[in-house]
Design a protein around this motif. Structure first.
Motif, PDB file in Angstrom:
ATOM      1  N   PRO A   1       1.035  -1.204   0.049  1.00 15.04           N
ATOM      2  CA  PRO A   1       0.076  -0.140  -0.005  1.00 15.04           C
ATOM      3  C   PRO A   1       0.966   1.220   0.087  1.00 15.04           C
ATOM      4  CG  PRO A   1       0.000  -1.001   2.064  1.00 15.04           C
ATOM      5  CD  PRO A   1       0.971  -1.878   1.213  1.00 15.04           C
ATOM      6  N   LYS A   2       0.379   2.124  -0.578  1.00 16.88           N
ATOM      7  CA  LYS A   2       1.060   3.488  -0.750  1.00 16.88           C
ATOM      8  C   LYS A   2       0.010   4.601  -0.380  1.00 16.88           C
ATOM      9  CE  LYS A   2       5.562   2.759  -2.876  1.00 16.88           C
ATOM     10  NZ  LYS A   2       5.941   1.781  -2.204  1.00 16.88           N
ATOM     11  N   VAL A   3       0.464   5.589   0.393  1.00 14.91           N
ATOM     12  CA  VAL A   3      -0.598   6.701   0.648  1.00 14.91           C
ATOM     13  C   VAL A   3       0.395   7.897   0.220  1.00 14.91           C
ATOM     14  CG1 VAL A   3      -1.857   8.002   2.379  1.00 14.91           C
ATOM     15  CG2 VAL A   3      -1.379   5.527   2.613  1.00 14.91           C
ATOM     16  N   THR A   4      -0.236   8.612  -0.711  1.00 15.12           N
ATOM     17  CA  THR A   4       0.451   9.635  -1.322  1.00 15.12           C
ATOM     18  C   THR A   4      -0.333  11.305  -1.052  1.00 15.12           C
ATOM     19  OG1 THR A   4      -0.994   9.431  -3.467  1.00 15.12           O
ATOM     20  CG2 THR A   4       1.009   8.522  -3.571  1.00 15.12           C
ATOM     21  N   TRP A   5      -0.118  11.267   0.405  1.00 11.98           N
ATOM     22  CA  TRP A   5      -0.714  12.660   0.939  1.00 11.98           C
ATOM     23  C   TRP A   5       0.288  13.446   0.862  1.00 11.98           C
ATOM     24  CZ3 TRP A   5      -3.601  10.526   5.890  1.00 11.98           C
ATOM     25  CH2 TRP A   5      -4.731   9.763   5.486  1.00 11.98           C
ATOM     26  N   LYS A   6       0.028  14.748   0.864  1.00  8.19           N
ATOM     27  CA  LYS A   6       0.867  16.009   1.018  1.00  8.19           C
ATOM     28  C   LYS A   6       1.779  15.732   2.293  1.00  8.19           C
ATOM     29  CE  LYS A   6       0.990  20.774  -0.316  1.00  8.19           C
ATOM     30  NZ  LYS A   6       0.334  21.746  -0.357  1.00  8.19           N
ATOM     31  N   ASP A   7       1.134  15.802   3.412  1.00  8.00           N
ATOM     32  CA  ASP A   7       1.686  15.683   4.695  1.00  8.00           C
ATOM     33  C   ASP A   7       2.307  14.409   4.741  1.00  8.00           C
ATOM     34  OD1 ASP A   7       2.536  15.120   7.417  1.00  8.00           O
ATOM     35  OD2 ASP A   7       0.944  16.709   8.250  1.00  8.00           O
TER      36      ASP A   7
ATOM     37  N   ALA B   1       1.108  10.565   6.070  1.00  8.42           N
ATOM     38  CA  ALA B   1       1.035   9.694   4.788  1.00  8.42           C
ATOM     39  C   ALA B   1       1.554   8.367   5.541  1.00  8.42           C
ATOM     40  CB  ALA B   1       1.578  10.143   3.713  1.00  8.42           C
ATOM     41  N   GLY B   2       2.709   8.337   6.212  1.00  6.59           N
ATOM     42  CA  GLY B   2       3.431   7.353   6.788  1.00  6.59           C
ATOM     43  C   GLY B   2       2.691   6.830   7.628  1.00  6.59           C
ATOM     44  N   LEU B   3       2.020   7.572   8.619  1.00  9.07           N
ATOM     45  CA  LEU B   3       1.230   7.072   9.742  1.00  9.07           C
ATOM     46  C   LEU B   3       0.167   5.996   9.124  1.00  9.07           C
ATOM     47  CD1 LEU B   3       1.345   9.830  12.431  1.00  9.07           C
ATOM     48  CD2 LEU B   3       2.547   7.591  12.639  1.00  9.07           C
ATOM     49  N   ALA B   4      -0.441   6.662   8.272  1.00  6.05           N
ATOM     50  CA  ALA B   4      -1.557   6.102   7.717  1.00  6.05           C
ATOM     51  C   ALA B   4      -1.202   4.630   6.654  1.00  6.05           C
ATOM     52  CB  ALA B   4      -2.230   6.994   6.662  1.00  6.05           C
ATOM     53  N   THR B   5      -0.142   4.761   6.223  1.00  6.88           N
ATOM     54  CA  THR B   5       0.603   3.419   5.519  1.00  6.88           C
ATOM     55  C   THR B   5       0.849   2.477   6.619  1.00  6.88           C
ATOM     56  OG1 THR B   5       1.495   5.056   3.919  1.00  6.88           O
ATOM     57  CG2 THR B   5       2.068   2.855   3.903  1.00  6.88           C
TER      58      THR B   5
ATOM     59  N   ALA C   1      -7.052   4.723   3.422  1.00  2.00           N
ATOM     60  CA  ALA C   1      -5.903   5.265   4.000  1.00  2.00           C
ATOM     61  C   ALA C   1      -6.593   6.310   5.445  1.00  2.00           C
ATOM     62  CB  ALA C   1      -5.193   6.320   3.295  1.00  2.00           C
ATOM     63  N   PHE C   2      -7.552   7.104   5.322  1.00  2.00           N
ATOM     64  CA  PHE C   2      -8.056   7.919   6.259  1.00  2.00           C
ATOM     65  C   PHE C   2      -8.509   7.242   7.337  1.00  2.00           C
ATOM     66  CE2 PHE C   2     -11.843  10.337   8.153  1.00  2.00           C
ATOM     67  CZ  PHE C   2     -11.128  11.343   8.441  1.00  2.00           C
ATOM     68  N   TRP C   3      -9.327   6.146   7.103  1.00  2.00           N
ATOM     69  CA  TRP C   3      -9.767   5.338   8.450  1.00  2.00           C
ATOM     70  C   TRP C   3      -8.686   4.543   9.077  1.00  2.00           C
ATOM     71  CZ3 TRP C   3     -13.758   6.838  11.208  1.00  2.00           C
ATOM     72  CH2 TRP C   3     -14.753   7.516  10.603  1.00  2.00           C
ATOM     73  N   SER C   4      -7.619   4.085   8.171  1.00  2.00           N
ATOM     74  CA  SER C   4      -6.714   3.316   8.778  1.00  2.00           C
ATOM     75  C   SER C   4      -6.093   4.211   9.756  1.00  2.00           C
ATOM     76  CB  SER C   4      -5.802   2.711   7.733  1.00  2.00           C
ATOM     77  OG  SER C   4      -6.774   1.821   6.922  1.00  2.00           O
ATOM     78  N   LEU C   5      -5.787   5.537   9.379  1.00  2.00           N
ATOM     79  CA  LEU C   5      -5.024   6.371  10.370  1.00  2.00           C
ATOM     80  C   LEU C   5      -5.710   6.568  11.524  1.00  2.00           C
ATOM     81  CD1 LEU C   5      -2.659   8.581  10.665  1.00  2.00           C
ATOM     82  CD2 LEU C   5      -4.068  10.075   9.489  1.00  2.00           C
TER      83      LEU C   5
END
Ligand SMILES: Cc1cc2nc3c(=O)[nH]c(=O)nc-3n(C[C@H](O)[C@H](O)[C@H](O)COP(=O)(O)O)c2cc1C
Length: 417
Positions: A351-357, A361-365, A388-392
């Protein structure tokens, strides 16, 4: 290509005599699934059974702390003097099913301890983590005294001996990813002017002392590995020439293998992101660095990071690296190796999360992957479509609960920092 001809499926014997049925290693993943005593229970046993039956040749456990007051995260495992070894033995047995071998990764976080956890926040020098606007998640560390250093060394040895008594095939000493031993290695975090700082020989002294002492305590037939950064990927940090020199130093002592990774909390290269503007390969992130180190040593090397296809694993082995580590893709599909046996073209999923922050993004991944570990620990199958959002959010709630449990359990010992 028949299964027999895949380089990654060939057996391998390490220097201490550990025989692996193939070259594919479940790399370390901290699970945050320990019980309130920081020991493994049924949850981790369920998870490790899935990896053992999933086809890997070796499992390296999630990092086990050498001090319950210095934890990389809540719900982590700690193994110290006086511990009841029964749950550790049970977990080793689960991991050793299906002719799989198991090594325990042992670690001290140094300054990479979340402020909310509290406890001991030690480092070679008083250099605080720089995580940009998220820096206040961490407290500035206390520079270590000679006594602190001696204590840490003894703890590594004690935990290794207990792992041996509990039936593990070996231990891996974590000297990568910005944790304590990596903090000693890096000139960015080690500003000491005594025998533990300055030259690379001095910065590597603690790691080498730990490795020598563990080897002496556990003997030649107990597998010993070091996880080392091929580089920190930060300007002025530990670089590939340093890594090469440290590998040569480790060769003189003799270890079974060095696992090459890279990065830290500040520069999470192990998730493919650097802080010194270097771009990493899309797959097998550290292979090009491992290839630079390879000609300097006869030590067995392993590289971990960004491997999700059998063709990539084969290419790593064909380049002369002996072992291939896989973490993320085995969090998402614990039986990936079995799937490769059935269909060598099966593509693993990272999985890859490509958020600006990038920190979030790392915490969500990590949240996505840790949720799959939790699912497997409950006997369920991992899912590939968690958002990603809910996982975070859910992982942060879980971590907060576990932190509260930890603070309550060790209220007498854990100070606010
Ligand atoms: C959930 C999770 C937890 C991890 N915990 C650890 C750890 O405790 N110790 C360690 O050396 N590496 C840890 N890692 C890093 C992996 O071992 C590996 O080096 C990194 O994820 C790159 O490999 P990959 O691309 O196959 O995931 C962790 C990775 C993940 C995804």
């Amino acid at each position: 290509m028949s299964n027999q001809t895949h380089a990654a499926f060939q057996p391998f014997a390490t220097a201490s005599g550990l025989t692996l049925k193939n070259r594919i290693v479940k790399a370390v993943m901290e699970e945050n699934l320990a019980n309130a005593d920081q020991h493994p229970d049924k949850a981790l046993c369920n998870l490790y059974s899935q990896w053992a039956f999933g086809g890997v040749g070796l499992i390296i456990t999630g990092n086990v702390m050498i001090d319950h007051l210095a934890m990389t995260g809540p719900g982590g495992v700690a193994l110290e003097e006086g511990a009841d070894l029964t749950p550790f033995k049970t977990l080793a047995n689960k991991a050793q099913q299906n002719d799989c071998k198991v090594m325990m990764q042992i670690n001290h976080p140094g300054r990479q301890v979340f402020k909310k956890m509290g406890g001991k926040i030690l480092s070679p020098s008083d250099v605080a983590l720089n995580m940009g606007k998220h820096s206040n998640l961490f407290a500035p560390p206390t520079p270590m005294t000679e006594q602190d250093i001696a204590d840490v060394k003894q703890r590594f040895v004690t935990t290794a001996m207990l792992a041996q008594q509990a039936g593990y095939d070996g231990v891996q000493i974590h000297a990568a990813h910005g944790y304590l031993l990596a903090q000693f290695l890096s000139p960015l975090t080690n500003k000491r002017s005594d025998q533990w700082g300055g030259s690379l020989e001095n910065r590597a002294r603690l790691l080498l002392d730990v490795v020598r002492s563990v080897k002496q305590a556990c003997g030649e037939r107990f597998a010993l590995s070091v996880k080392l950064n091929s580089a920190d990927f930060q300007r002025g940090g530990f670089d590939v020439d340093d890594a090469k020199a440290v590998v040569v130093m480790l060769e003189e002592i003799g270890v079974d293998f060095v696992e090459l990774s890279g990065g830290s909390y500040e520069a999470p290269a192990m998730r493919g992101r650097t802080a010194d503007d270097r771009t990493l390969a899309r797959e097998a992130y550290f292979l090009e660095f491992a290839e630079q180190i390879l000609p300097a040593t006869d030590l067995t090397l392993m590289t971990t990071g960004g491997i999700s296809r059998l063709a990539t694993a084969d290419a790593v082995i064909d380049s002369g690296i002996s072992l291939v580590g896989i973490a993320s893709a085995l969090a998402m599909s614990p039986d990936l190796v079995n799937q490769w046996h059935a269909n060598p073209n099966t593509q693993g999923y990272i999985p890859k999360v490509t958020w600006k922050d990038k920190t979030l993004a790392g915490l969500a991944t990590m949240g996505i992957m840790k949720r799959q570990l939790q699912r497997m620990s409950d006997g369920r199958k991992p899912k590939h479509n968690d958002t990603a959002f809910w996982s975070l959010i859910l992982s942060q709630i879980k971590m907060a609960k576990l932190t509260k449990r930890y603070r309550k359990r060790y209220a007498d010992e854990v100070n606010d920092v």
